[in-house]
Design a protein around this motif. Structure first.
Motif, PDB file in Angstrom:
ATOM      1  N   ARG A  46       0.831  -1.208   0.000  1.00 35.75           N
ATOM      2  CA  ARG A  46       0.000   0.000   0.000  1.00 35.75           C
ATOM      3  C   ARG A  46       0.863   1.255   0.000  1.00 35.75           C
ATOM      4  O   ARG A  46       0.550   2.236  -0.686  1.00 35.75           O
ATOM      5  CB  ARG A  46      -0.934  -0.013   1.214  1.00 35.75           C
ATOM      6  CG  ARG A  46      -2.087  -1.004   1.115  1.00 35.75           C
ATOM      7  CD  ARG A  46      -3.141  -0.739   2.181  1.00 35.75           C
ATOM      8  NE  ARG A  46      -2.621  -0.942   3.526  1.00 35.75           N
ATOM      9  CZ  ARG A  46      -2.638  -2.104   4.163  1.00 35.75           C
ATOM     10  NH1 ARG A  46      -3.146  -3.175   3.572  1.00 35.75           N
ATOM     11  NH2 ARG A  46      -2.173  -2.213   5.387  1.00 35.75           N
ATOM     12  N   LYS A  69       0.869   4.051  -2.892  1.00 42.43           N
ATOM     13  CA  LYS A  69       0.583   5.438  -2.529  1.00 42.43           C
ATOM     14  C   LYS A  69       1.651   6.376  -3.085  1.00 42.43           C
ATOM     15  O   LYS A  69       1.333   7.423  -3.664  1.00 42.43           O
ATOM     16  CB  LYS A  69       0.513   5.575  -1.002  1.00 42.43           C
ATOM     17  CG  LYS A  69       0.175   6.973  -0.513  1.00 42.43           C
ATOM     18  CD  LYS A  69       0.077   6.993   1.004  1.00 42.43           C
ATOM     19  CE  LYS A  69      -0.279   8.372   1.525  1.00 42.43           C
ATOM     20  NZ  LYS A  69      -0.384   8.399   3.000  1.00 42.43           N
ATOM     21  N   TRP A  76       3.070  10.991   0.693  1.00 41.88           N
ATOM     22  CA  TRP A  76       3.638   9.686   0.363  1.00 41.88           C
ATOM     23  C   TRP A  76       4.956   9.408   1.069  1.00 41.88           C
ATOM     24  O   TRP A  76       5.296   8.245   1.326  1.00 41.88           O
ATOM     25  CB  TRP A  76       3.845   9.572  -1.156  1.00 41.88           C
ATOM     26  CG  TRP A  76       4.907  10.478  -1.711  1.00 41.88           C
ATOM     27  CD1 TRP A  76       4.736  11.740  -2.192  1.00 41.88           C
ATOM     28  CD2 TRP A  76       6.305  10.190  -1.849  1.00 41.88           C
ATOM     29  NE1 TRP A  76       5.934  12.263  -2.621  1.00 41.88           N
ATOM     30  CE2 TRP A  76       6.914  11.329  -2.427  1.00 41.88           C
ATOM     31  CE3 TRP A  76       7.100   9.091  -1.543  1.00 41.88           C
ATOM     32  CZ2 TRP A  76       8.277  11.399  -2.694  1.00 41.88           C
ATOM     33  CZ3 TRP A  76       8.457   9.153  -1.813  1.00 41.88           C
ATOM     34  CH2 TRP A  76       9.034  10.297  -2.392  1.00 41.88           C
ATOM     35  N   ASP A  92      -4.000  12.842   5.145  1.00 41.05           N
ATOM     36  CA  ASP A  92      -4.500  11.583   4.596  1.00 41.05           C
ATOM     37  C   ASP A  92      -6.000  11.453   4.816  1.00 41.05           C
ATOM     38  O   ASP A  92      -6.750  11.037   3.916  1.00 41.05           O
ATOM     39  CB  ASP A  92      -3.782  10.402   5.237  1.00 41.05           C
ATOM     40  CG  ASP A  92      -2.402  10.178   4.643  1.00 41.05           C
ATOM     41  OD1 ASP A  92      -2.235  10.423   3.438  1.00 41.05           O
ATOM     42  OD2 ASP A  92      -1.491   9.783   5.387  1.00 41.05           O
TER      43      ASP A  92
END
Length: 621
Positions: free
Chosen positions: A168, A172, A241, A551
């Motif tokens: 993930r 991202k 990120w 986020d």
């Protein structure tokens, strides 16, 4: 001798290809020799090229090396060509020398990993892509390197792909940076259509001649390039990120943060500084984004508990300093800080990796403590890195490069003075959060007992980087301290004007020197005691620990609505149109099938009717 420049790029690429094709047959020692050795040879060649091209005083004799003609579409004929000047030389040395030290360190850190050969294949490709990015003499070739480092970051962040969280994090990073990449390629399309070339030197000359300062076209082009830089360099609003990228192995974190990917955006703006100078609004936005980013990230670093996440937020903050410098036109100060940042940030990450490796992969600073006695070498290395990051006056590289940025902001008019104030606050936060981590990790009671020893392949890079983090600042010093100007001479041929590192008054320098000391003093008072320490659980601390909730904001505003649209359109409304065509075709087929009776009289009648109809159309139409 000029041909050696191509081999600086070729050796890491060749090493990557060898490891991809035959890594399993080479064995651990063979992989180590190819992976580390190819980057080491590139570093040696880079140093040879530097010594042959550097003139007395630090100036560079630039040259171009065309490898081949890429394509020709009308008048658009980009080349695959390399250019060496002061800027690309500085970047090349940082990438190869720091990259070699990280590779040597990684050869020990990754010992025993099942993906040893795959790891070094990706790392070598990463170095090669970054070298292409900084050496390219054409923005199209630069974009190939740009996308190459994006690919390699995805592969390395998700290197331990058995853990879904790592996958993930890699996705991202890939997706968020694609947003910036889309802006960048759009900017390149704009420049190519306007001038018919993407060769950097002719392009900048034509832009300076054809576009008035402050006009629409350079402003649009500069903002598009800025969008690309924000993605790669993890600046607001595309900074989310980088912290999650800590999922990768620690040597990867060091390479991304110190020598490769996150510096790409700074390099892009510096390389196209002529275009940005034509767009004052874009420069102001660059400085403002850098200032806001460095403050928000510095505040977030204050409450982190993971040692690598502290350093990740630190990187975002320090890149913000570089953007601040670019925004006020202190081009050489930005590159100077990029160089010194590579020294002390690689040192900090590799020191953190040494700690993590000996503490059974523990990364929570509140489960460390008392490591000064059991890891004295790492203690001194982390102290030097922390002092340089905090810009401890006179004795650290970070002091001189950060001072150059602050002086550039001070000399940048009213807006520059505002950015100078933001830089001072950022300097205070930096000293506070890094020495918070230092005191918690190395002082106080022992919470986790380290095992093993720190071998020479880990210790040697730490020692070299410690020296660089101390003496690297003497590349450029203020007039009060001898006025060394090696960096300005090196970059003078690129940026044209040597920026002064001190103005008419010395008091801004004095203030900038005292602020880090205040931050270190407060950190000592709060975190050096033997009392039991624990992370703050206040609402503000939780907000900062999540990076100001960006986020959550993006999930709510962007990701959630998109997933809702995907859900309600899971049968794809566009498919309904094509399915309708298919249904209509089937019905038409069924209707025409009725005409196929097998009776010759009917067929003859239809032929006659068709013939008569055709004749009628021909006669009366």
């Amino acid at each position: 001798m000029h041909a050696l420049l191509a081999f600086v790029l070729i050796f890491p690429l060749l090493g990557s290809v060898i490891l991809m094709l035959g890594g399993r047959r080479l064995g651990t020692d063979g992989v180590r020799i190819v992976g580390v050795g190819s980057v080491g040879i590139a570093a040696i060649l880079a140093c040879i090229v530097a010594t042959t091209q550097l003139a007395p005083g630090g100036a560079v004799t630039p040259f171009d090396l065309t490898l081949w003609h890429w394509m020709r579409i009308g008048s658009f004929a980009p080349d695959v060509a390399l250019r060496l000047d002061g800027l690309s030389l500085a970047m090349m040395l940082v990438i190869t020398v720091i990259g070699f030290l990280i590779h040597l360190y990684a050869s020990a850190y990754m010992d025993g990993d099942a993906g040893y050969a795959r790891f070094f294949a990706y790392m070598n490709l990463f170095v090669a892509a970054m070298l292409l990015l900084v050496l390219a003499n054409d923005l199209l070739a630069l974009y190939v390197g740009w996308e190459g480092v994006g690919l390699c970051s995805y592969l390395l962040i998700g290197f331990w792909y058995d853990d879904p969280a790592n996958g993930r994090a890699a996705r991202k990073a890939f997706i968020v940076t694609r947003i910036g990449d889309t802006a960048l390629i759009t900017g390149l399309f704009l420049l190519a259509t306007q001038f018919g070339t993407l060769s950097i030197q002719p392009l900048m000359q034509q832009a300076a001649t054809a576009w008035p300062q402050g006009s629409l076209m350079p402003t649009v082009a500069a903002f598009l390039l800025l969008g690309g830089a924000l993605g790669k360099s993890a600046q607001l609003p595309l900074q989310t990120w980088l912290v999650d990228a800590m999922a990768g192995p620690t040597p990867v974190s060091a390479l991304i943060h110190a020598a490769t990917m996150v510096t790409a955006g700074v390099y892009l703006i510096a390389r196209t500084h002529v275009l940005f100078a034509l767009a004052p609004d874009a420069m102001l936005a660059t400085g403002a984004i850098g200032a806001i980013t460095l403050l928000l990230s510095g505040a977030s670093a204050l409450v982190q508990t993971d040692i690598k996440r502290i350093l990740a937020y630190s990187t975002i903050s320090q890149i913000g300093y570089m953007f601040l410098a670019l925004g006020v036109g202190a081009w050489d100060a930005a590159i100077f800080h990029l160089v010194t940042h590579a020294f002390f940030k690689a040192l900090l990450f590799l020191s953190a990796g040494a700690i993590i490796l000996r503490l059974h992969h523990e990364q929570d600073i509140f489960r460390m403590g008392g490591l000064r006695r059991s890891m004295p070498g790492v203690f001194w290395c982390f102290l030097i890195g922390s002092a340089s990051l905090a810009a401890l006056p006179l004795i650290t590289a970070g002091f001189y490069s950060k001072e150059a940025i602050l002086q550039g902001a001070w000399n940048g008019g009213a807006a520059g003075r505002v950015l100078w104030c933001a830089g001072l606050v950022g300097a205070f936060l930096t000293a506070l959060y890094i020495f918070r981590a230092f005191f918690i990790v190395f002082l106080g009671p022992v919470r986790t007992v380290p095992h093993g020893v720190t071998g020479w392949r880990i210790g040697l890079p730490l020692g070299v980087l410690s020296v660089l983090a101390l003496i690297g600042g003497f590349l450029q010093t203020p007039a009060l301290f001898g006025s060394s100007a090696i960096m300005s001479h090196l970059l003078g041929g690129v940026f044209g004007v040597t920026a002064e590192t001190v103005g008419e008054s010395a008091w801004p320098l004095v203030v900038a020197s005292l602020v880090p000391l205040v931050g270190i003093g407060l950190a000592w008072r709060r975190f050096s005691s033997q009392a039991e320490l624990s992370p703050s659980q206040t609402a503000t601390a939780r907000l900062l620990r999540t990076g100001w909730g960006f986020d959550t904001l993006y999930d709510t505003v962007i990701v959630g609505p998109l997933l809702w649209l995907v859900h309600i359109n899971r049968d794809d409304i566009i498919d309904r149109f094509y399915e309708g065509i298919a249904v209509a075709t089937r019905h038409a087929h069924d209707a025409l099938r009725l005409t196929q009776t097998g009776r010759v009289r009917w067929y003859a009648g239809w032929v006659a009717a068709g013939s008569i109809t055709a004749l009628a159309i021909g006669l009366f139409a």
